[in-house]
Design a protein around this motif. Structure first.
Motif, PDB file in Angstrom:
ATOM      1  N   CYS A   1       5.684  -3.606   4.813  1.00  0.00           N
ATOM      2  CA  CYS A   1       4.937  -4.766   4.313  1.00  0.00           C
ATOM      3  C   CYS A   1       4.962  -4.808   2.787  1.00  0.00           C
ATOM      4  O   CYS A   1       4.705  -3.803   2.116  1.00  0.00           O
ATOM      5  N   SER A   2       5.249  -5.985   2.252  1.00  0.00           N
ATOM      6  CA  SER A   2       5.334  -6.133   0.795  1.00  0.00           C
ATOM      7  C   SER A   2       3.979  -5.965   0.107  1.00  0.00           C
ATOM      8  O   SER A   2       3.916  -5.696  -1.090  1.00  0.00           O
ATOM      9  N   TRP A   3       2.900  -6.111   0.845  1.00  0.00           N
ATOM     10  CA  TRP A   3       1.558  -5.974   0.265  1.00  0.00           C
ATOM     11  C   TRP A   3       1.070  -4.521   0.263  1.00  0.00           C
ATOM     12  O   TRP A   3       0.121  -4.174  -0.441  1.00  0.00           O
ATOM     13  N   ARG A   4       1.694  -3.647   1.040  1.00  0.00           N
ATOM     14  CA  ARG A   4       1.221  -2.269   1.210  1.00  0.00           C
ATOM     15  C   ARG A   4       1.085  -1.486  -0.096  1.00  0.00           C
ATOM     16  O   ARG A   4       0.100  -0.770  -0.283  1.00  0.00           O
ATOM     17  N   PRO A   5       2.023  -1.605  -1.042  1.00  0.00           N
ATOM     18  CA  PRO A   5       1.908  -0.795  -2.256  1.00  0.00           C
ATOM     19  C   PRO A   5       0.620  -1.018  -3.065  1.00  0.00           C
ATOM     20  O   PRO A   5       0.229  -0.158  -3.851  1.00  0.00           O
ATOM     21  N   TYR A   6      -0.046  -2.126  -2.866  1.00  0.00           N
ATOM     22  CA  TYR A   6      -1.290  -2.398  -3.606  1.00  0.00           C
ATOM     23  C   TYR A   6      -2.449  -1.515  -3.161  1.00  0.00           C
ATOM     24  O   TYR A   6      -3.411  -1.338  -3.898  1.00  0.00           O
TER      25      TYR A   6
END
Length: 140
Positions: free
Chosen positions: A113-118
């Motif tokens: 998921c592209s949002w996971r690193p946040y």
């Protein structure tokens, strides 16, 4: 009743008021606010696109039908002991998260998921485990 697919359960935990477009974020904020303020709201578990997918922007690659998204949905539902078509209050989903999920599960289940690193979703899981509920969305 709000219709949600499996991975959007986790997305809502970490939601901070931003999204793929203004319209998408407004829709997700509305759903998130209802669940935060009225945890007895009924949720119907969907196989495929749901209330959040309905506002996915036309100018971006539509990933709501991607095989990997369906896999993520299934993994989350299995973890929570849910199946497609189930109807239950959001409060019960939060209870199941408290019992069955730990923050580090996000790194595995939502690896791509592209949002996971946040780190928002891990924080959201921690809030549910601590029984503080969904974080209030700051309106910019």
């Amino acid at each position: 009743m709000i219709k949600l697919r499996g991975h959007h359960i986790f997305c809502l935990l970490g939601y901070r008021g931003i999204g793929y477009s203004k319209e998408y974020a407004e829709n997700m904020t509305a759903v998130h606010t209802v669940l935060r303020q009225r945890p007895d709201t009924l949720i119907q578990i969907m196989k495929g696109p749901d209330h959040l997918c309905a506002k996915f922007p036309d100018d971006q690659p539509y990933h709501c039908e991607d095989k990997g998204i369906y896999v993520r949905d299934s993994e989350i539902l299995k973890r929570l002991g849910l199946k497609f078509g189930d109807v239950l209050p959001w409060r019960e989903i939060e209870r199941r998260i408290r019992i069955e999920v730990v923050p580090s599960d996000i790194a595995v289940i939502c690896e791509t998921c592209s949002w996971r690193p946040y780190g928002y979703c891990e924080q959201g899981v921690e809030r549910i485990i601590d029984a503080t509920g969904l974080q209030e969305v700051e309106h910019n």
